[in-house]
Write an enzyme that holds these catalytic residues in place. Sequence first.
Site, PDB file in Angstrom:
ATOM      1  N   HIS A  68      -2.888  -2.408  -9.960  1.00 37.00           N
ATOM      2  CA  HIS A  68      -3.630  -1.737  -9.033  1.00 37.00           C
ATOM      3  C   HIS A  68      -4.825  -2.611  -9.038  1.00 37.00           C
ATOM      4  O   HIS A  68      -5.294  -3.295  -9.888  1.00 37.00           O
ATOM      5  CB  HIS A  68      -3.942  -0.261  -9.289  1.00 37.00           C
ATOM      6  CG  HIS A  68      -4.360   0.444  -8.429  1.00 37.00           C
ATOM      7  ND1 HIS A  68      -5.861   0.406  -7.809  1.00 37.00           N
ATOM      8  CD2 HIS A  68      -3.820   1.270  -7.283  1.00 37.00           C
ATOM      9  CE1 HIS A  68      -5.981   1.247  -6.737  1.00 37.00           C
ATOM     10  NE2 HIS A  68      -4.954   1.852  -6.533  1.00 37.00           N
ATOM     11  N   ASP A  71       2.473   5.379  -7.209  1.00 42.81           N
ATOM     12  CA  ASP A  71       3.885   5.243  -6.490  1.00 42.81           C
ATOM     13  C   ASP A  71       5.084   5.212  -7.283  1.00 42.81           C
ATOM     14  O   ASP A  71       6.083   5.028  -6.850  1.00 42.81           O
ATOM     15  CB  ASP A  71       3.821   3.895  -5.518  1.00 42.81           C
ATOM     16  CG  ASP A  71       2.760   4.275  -4.335  1.00 42.81           C
ATOM     17  OD1 ASP A  71       2.946   5.448  -3.825  1.00 42.81           O
ATOM     18  OD2 ASP A  71       1.977   3.128  -4.085  1.00 42.81           O
ATOM     19  N   HIS A 102       0.888  -1.391  -0.097  1.00 44.61           N
ATOM     20  CA  HIS A 102       0.067   0.051   0.142  1.00 44.61           C
ATOM     21  C   HIS A 102       0.934   1.333   0.117  1.00 44.61           C
ATOM     22  O   HIS A 102       1.619   1.469  -1.090  1.00 44.61           O
ATOM     23  CB  HIS A 102      -0.989  -0.045   1.230  1.00 44.61           C
ATOM     24  CG  HIS A 102      -2.090   0.932   1.326  1.00 44.61           C
ATOM     25  ND1 HIS A 102      -2.265   1.677   0.206  1.00 44.61           N
ATOM     26  CD2 HIS A 102      -2.991   1.188   2.167  1.00 44.61           C
ATOM     27  CE1 HIS A 102      -3.423   2.460   0.535  1.00 44.61           C
ATOM     28  NE2 HIS A 102      -3.581   2.047   1.893  1.00 44.61           N
TER      29      HIS A 102
END
Length: 433
Positions: A309, A365, A270
Site C-alpha cells: 500500500h 483487498d 486500486h
Amino acid sequence: MPKDTLSITDNRTGTTYEVAIANGSIRAMDLRQIKTGADDFGLMTYDPAFMNTASCRSAITFIDGDQGILRYRGYPIEQLAERSTFVETAYLLIYGELPTAEQLRDWTAQIAAHYTVHENVKKFMDGFHYDAHPMGMLVSTVGALSTFYQDSKSIFDQPSRQHQIYRLLGKMPTVAAYAYRHSRGLPYAYPDPALSYVGNFISMLGQRAGACEPYLPNPVLERALDLLFILHADHEQNCSTNAMRSVGSSHADPFCAVAAATAALYGPLHGGANEEVLKMLRDIQSKERVSDYIKRVKAGEMRLMGFGHRVYKNYDPRARIIRQAAHSVLEVTGSSPLLDIALELERIALADDYFITHKLYPNVDFYSGVIYQAMGFPVTMFPVLFAIARTAGWLAQWQELLLDKEQKIARPRQIYVGPAERAYVPMEKRGGV
Ligand code: CMC
C-alpha cells in the site's frame, strides 16, 4: 531565528531563504521566490504520483500508515466496524459528527426516498452489450445521471448539494444492481425503501423475476456487507478521491465527479485489486503451490495482489477486520478453499525477507474478494461494491473541497522535457513513403 522555519540556501546564487513550516509541511509556493534571476520562473517541486505532496487540508480521515491506524473523523475504524452501520458512518463522514437518533432517522429516510432512478435509466442501460463489465456500466450510468439532474450544477447552493448527496447515496446501489442484473440477463428489480440500505441492495440483486415477495438477505451476510461498506467508505487522498477532488475542482456537477472517481477506482491497482486477488488465488489453486508463487513474485514476474500500500507500511487495519469477518461469513456460506490459500499466502509472505524489508502487508483487498465470492458475487461486481461504499467518502471530500477557501481548480505543473522550438516540416521533407 523562528523555530518553525526552514532555511534553504540556493548554492546557485548563495542566497538563503526562510520558509515557514506548519503541520510538518512547507508550502510549495514559498519555493517560487527562489530564483537565479529575474527571468527564472522560480523553484518548483517534482513529485510524480504525489509521493510526498499534500494536496489539501482535510478533517475527514486520518491514517497513520506506519502504525496501521485508520480513523474517520477521529473515530477508530475498529469501533465503527463493531458498532456503527454504513448509513450512520456515511453521515459521520459527510457532516463530521455521529448523528442523533432523529438525525439518523431523517438521513436514512431521505436516502431511501432517493433509491429509485428515472425509468429512462433502464433504457439507457439496456443499450450495454450483454457482457459489459458492471463497473463500465456504473461509470457511464452515474455520469449519465448528470443529464437527469441538471440542478446538480448549483454546487454552491447548500440545499441543492444536500439533495445531490441523498440522490447519489440512494441511487448508487440501484444503478449497481441494475448493472448486475443486466449482465445476468435478468429484469431490473425495483428498490424497496422499507429495507435497510444494504438489505435493499442485496434484495435488488437477488429478487426472483416475477416474485411478489421481497428477497430477504441472510442477516449475517447483510451485516457482513454493511461492515465491508463501512471499511471501504473513505481512505483520505487515494487515487479515486483525488480524481473526485480534481474533477470537482473544475466545478463539474457531483454526478460527473463521481463518474470520474468510479473510473479511477476501476483500475487494477486500486478498486480492481480484489478482483485480481481472486484471480491470483484461483491461479495458485492449492496451498501446496503457495511457496512457488511467492518465489515468482520475488523474481519480479508479478506482484502479490492484495499486498502493499502506498500509505500503510504495516498491517492494514481493514484487512484484519475483514479477515475476522470472513470466518462468520463462511460459517453461513460453507468453507472456501480460497480462504485457505489466502491464509497460507499471508503466513508465508509475512515471514519472508522480501515482504518484511519492503514492508508489504495484506491490504483491504486481500480478504474482501474471498468474502464477496463466498457471498455469491461475481468478481466483476467487486469494484462495484467498493464504489457504492466509497461514494460516501467521495461526497464528504467533494463537499470539503468546495467549502475550502484555499482550493482552486487543480492544475499541477510539469517539467517540460520535449524538443525546443523548431520549424514545421512540410510533408515532402519528412522522408518515408
Ligand atoms: N508484490 C510484490 N512487490 C511489491 C508489491 C506487491 N504487491 N507492492 C509493492 N512491491 C514492491 C515493488 O516491486 C517495489 O520494489 P523495489 O523497491 O524493490 O522496486 C516496492 O515494493 C515499492 O513498490 P511501489 O510500486 O513503488 O509502491 P507504491 O506505493 O507505488 O504502490 C501499490 C502501492 C498498492 C500500487 C502496490 O503495492 C501494488 O501494486 N500492490 C498490488 C495491488 C493492490 O493490492 N492494490 C490495492 C491497494 S489497496 C486498495 C486501494 O487503495 O484501492
